[in-house]
Every structure is written in structure tokens, then in C-alpha cells.
Design an enzyme around this catalytic site. Sequence first.
Site, PDB file in Angstrom:
ATOM      1  CB  THR A  11      -0.925  -0.004   1.240  1.00 42.91           C
ATOM      2  OG1 THR A  11      -1.619  -1.243   1.253  1.00 42.91           O
ATOM      3  CG2 THR A  11      -1.910   1.131   1.215  1.00 42.91           C
ATOM      4  CE  LYS A 100       3.234   0.761  12.873  1.00 42.86           C
ATOM      5  NZ  LYS A 100       2.920   1.094  11.500  1.00 42.86           N
ATOM      6  CD  GLU A 124       7.693  13.517   9.824  1.00 44.24           C
ATOM      7  OE1 GLU A 124       8.547  14.364  10.035  1.00 44.24           O
ATOM      8  OE2 GLU A 124       6.893  13.151  10.715  1.00 44.24           O
ATOM      9  N   GLY A 129       1.538   8.868  10.292  1.00 38.23           N
ATOM     10  CA  GLY A 129       1.231   8.937   8.853  1.00 38.23           C
ATOM     11  C   GLY A 129       1.674  10.249   8.225  1.00 38.23           C
ATOM     12  CB  ILE A 131       0.835  14.126  11.639  1.00 37.84           C
ATOM     13  CG1 ILE A 131      -0.649  13.792  11.486  1.00 37.84           C
ATOM     14  CG2 ILE A 131       1.047  15.297  12.574  1.00 37.84           C
ATOM     15  CD1 ILE A 131      -1.312  13.283  12.765  1.00 37.84           C
ATOM     16  N   GLY A 182     -11.121  -2.179   4.953  1.00 34.89           N
ATOM     17  CA  GLY A 182      -9.669  -2.096   4.725  1.00 34.89           C
ATOM     18  C   GLY A 182      -8.968  -1.174   5.704  1.00 34.89           C
ATOM     19  CG  ASP A 196       0.503   0.959  15.084  1.00 38.24           C
ATOM     20  OD1 ASP A 196       1.169   0.769  14.058  1.00 38.24           O
ATOM     21  OD2 ASP A 196      -0.069   2.038  15.323  1.00 38.24           O
ATOM     22  CE  LYS A 200       1.864   4.292  14.119  1.00 36.19           C
ATOM     23  NZ  LYS A 200       0.414   4.193  13.851  1.00 36.19           N
ATOM     24  N   GLY A 297      -3.077   5.523   5.951  1.00 36.93           N
ATOM     25  CA  GLY A 297      -3.603   5.687   4.593  1.00 36.93           C
ATOM     26  C   GLY A 297      -2.483   5.765   3.575  1.00 36.93           C
TER      27      GLY A 297
HETATM   28  N1  HSE Z   1      -2.277   0.412  11.621  1.00 33.15           N
HETATM   29  C1  HSE Z   1      -1.807   1.768  11.760  1.00 33.15           C
HETATM   30  C2  HSE Z   1      -2.949   2.647  12.245  1.00 33.15           C
HETATM   31  C3  HSE Z   1      -1.270   2.235  10.442  1.00 33.15           C
HETATM   32  O1  HSE Z   1      -4.094   2.187  12.235  1.00 33.15           O
HETATM   33  O2  HSE Z   1      -2.717   3.758  12.670  1.00 33.15           O
HETATM   34  C4  HSE Z   1      -0.383   3.425  10.531  1.00 33.15           C
HETATM   35  O3  HSE Z   1       0.790   3.166  11.251  1.00 33.15           O
END
Ligand code: HSE
Length: 398
Positions: A11, A100, A124, A129, A131, A182, A196, A200, A297
Site C-alpha cells: 500500500t 516503525k 517521518e 502517517g 502528520i 480495509g 502499534d 510510535k 492511509g
Molecule cells: N495500523 C496503523 C494505524 C497504520 O491504524 O494507525 C499506521 O501506522
Amino acid sequence: MSKAAIMGYGTIGSGVLKVLMMNRELIKRSAGDYIDAKYVLDLKDFPGTPAEKLITHNIDDIVNDPEVDIVVETMGGTNPAYPFVKKCIEAGKSVCTSNKELVEKHGQELLELAKTKNVDFLFEASCGGGIPVIRALNCAYVADEIEEISGILNGTTNFILTKMLKEGAAYADVLREAQDMGIAERNPEADVEGHDPCRKIAILSSVAYGKNVNFESIYTEGITGITPYDMEFAKKRGGAIKLIASFREKEGKYYAMVSPFFVSEDNALCAVNGAYNAIYIKGNAVGSTMLYGSGAGMMETASAVVADVVNAARGTGETKRVVWLPETLKIEGIDEDRRSFMVCVQSDKVAQAKEAFGAAESVELSGGVTGLITKEMSEKDFKAASDKVGIVSRIRVK
Ligand code: HSE
């Protein structure tokens, strides 16, 4: 002219090629010359796509091509991303990544390697994403001691929590809908269990404090334990439940946590809905600030990757300015962390619960359950009181 290679045509990788092609002239204006992709490295061939003529299955085509000076890594995971990225930097190529896991595990080492090779290692797109939070921390906030970074760093869970609150929908149903759209992965564990956003916040705090923050040292709870009572209580109190990843400095000690929190309507994070992200950053001079936007995205994340590519091509020396030492930052345990809790108990336990939690307010919920807001107490004392009373569920209050 710069030639780029893209490793991983999923993606984000396909988004990167799309942005490079779509904004080719604009990129030339910003970078001073055209930046075209020469290779796309993937296991598959992608016939009929813009990548078709660029596909290679061999990393050495990229590593040994002197024309390629910038490599985009959008493979995800660390194997083979880590050895491939290392090889590219060692060959004198700048690398821009959205990965990440790679940055959290090997960012410090790869950054140092890039510095010695006089190239860039930019990441970055690994947090938030589209930002521009990493660049902001490395540039706009450098006059400040950072006191807190707290945010909604996961779009998938924010989408799920928003639907659960606004539509009264059950977790499992919203997750299925998010998967069908999705938004959520088929294996949603990294998102819904909080790994996740944990990665971050570990990256953001490593960048902000210039030392390694291990993601394993951060207490992490996901959204799977949130009950319909919690949602009903949050709605009745006028607020929302958000999965918040936070890192705070207080008197030279560091505290971090990923957990669902109740946020009241007057907290700006309450208005961050759907798959959007927001990051609150507090500095000792600038005070409270917030960054907001699409945290995930294809095009949003690709925008951040390509901005890194342009900066690498400009030769701004960005990587040289980043301080990220190999030393590890010690994170305090959560036992003495103090806050209020939103707690749900069976209604016949209200008197006992009010006493144990020093709670004044109570709200009747459906199914013979009552919600209470505790006094401010330590995590340790809250746990002891909960074990004694026997509770239905609880959410931390921000
Ligand atoms: N799975 C992550 C989210 C994608 O939903 O924020 C972006 O890192």
C-alpha cells in the site's frame, strides 16, 4: 537528477510511486531536479501497474547501481528490511522509511551509520502517517524541554472507538466492519492490543529526548477489554474513550503508558474522531501544542515518505542534526502513577465501592451496573481496592 528505488510495493510503496509520478514537476521545483524511481524491489511482478517495468527481485541491483542515491523502504517488519536498509546505507545511499518496527528496533544504529556515510536516514512516515511530527520534534521544538507527548497514534483503534461510542456498536462488529473497509488488518493484534501506538510513542520519545526508549519497557493495554458499560458511562458523562500513548517527564523521571483513557469534552483529544490522529506536545517554553491529521492511509503516508525523499535530495543534512544516543532512557513503573479512574461495579456494591474508591459521584448504567469516578489515587492503591470490591471494568481518566 536523483534516481530512487522503492523496496516493498504494498500500500505505502505503491503510494510513494504514485506521488513521485503525480507530483513530478512540483518535486523538481522543491528538490532542484527530477526524482524518478528506477527500481521497485518486491517478490511479486505487478504486471499492468506503474511498477511493471521497474521491478527487480534482487537487492544487489539497487545496492550496486551508482545512479540510485535514495532508497525508500516500505516493506514493513525487520527481516529483510533491516539488512537491506543497512546494505543500502553502507553503499552510500540515503534511506527513507515508513517502517516503525525497523525504526523502533534499529533506528539509533541506522542513524549513526547514515551519519558516518554522510547520507540521510529519514523516518517521518513511521509515526502519525502524514502528520509531520518527527520533523517538528527535530526542528520546531528544539528550543524546549519536552514535558509531555501524548496522543492518539493509531487510526484503526480510533475508528473503532469512535463507532462504538457514537453508534453504541459492539467491539467485534465494528472491528469486522473496519476489516471489510480495509481500515483494520485481517490480523488486527498490533493495533487493538496497542503495540502499534506503543512503538510510535517509543520512537517519538527517543527523538524528543535523544536517547533510546525501548517499547518493551512501556506499559501497554489495548482496547479489547473495553466493555459496553465503559462506553455507556463515557457517553453519559459527556466525553469519549481514546487509546492514548503518552510519555511524560517529571522531575528528571520518565513515565510512559499506552492505555484507553476517558477524556472529557473539554479535552481537544475528545474531538479527534474516525481514523484521525492527534499528538499533544507540551514544552517548557512553548506550552501546549497539538498536531492533527491523517495518521494512516496510502497517500497520506506516501506524502510523508516522499517529503523525506525530497529533503534527502536537497541535501539538507537533516540526519546530522538528529540526536539519538545509544544510551537507554529508564522508564518508571506505573505503580505510583496517580490519577482518577472511571469504574463500573454491580449496583449492589455501590456503597462499598464509594468507600473503597473515595468516590462521590455515581451514574446508573444498564444491566444493574453503576459507574463511579474515583478520587485521584495511585495505580497500586486502585488495584488493591478493585481486588477487594470486585469490579466489572475500569478506564483511566485523563
Ligand atoms: N495500523 C496503523 C494505524 C497504520 O491504524 O494507525 C499506521 O501506522
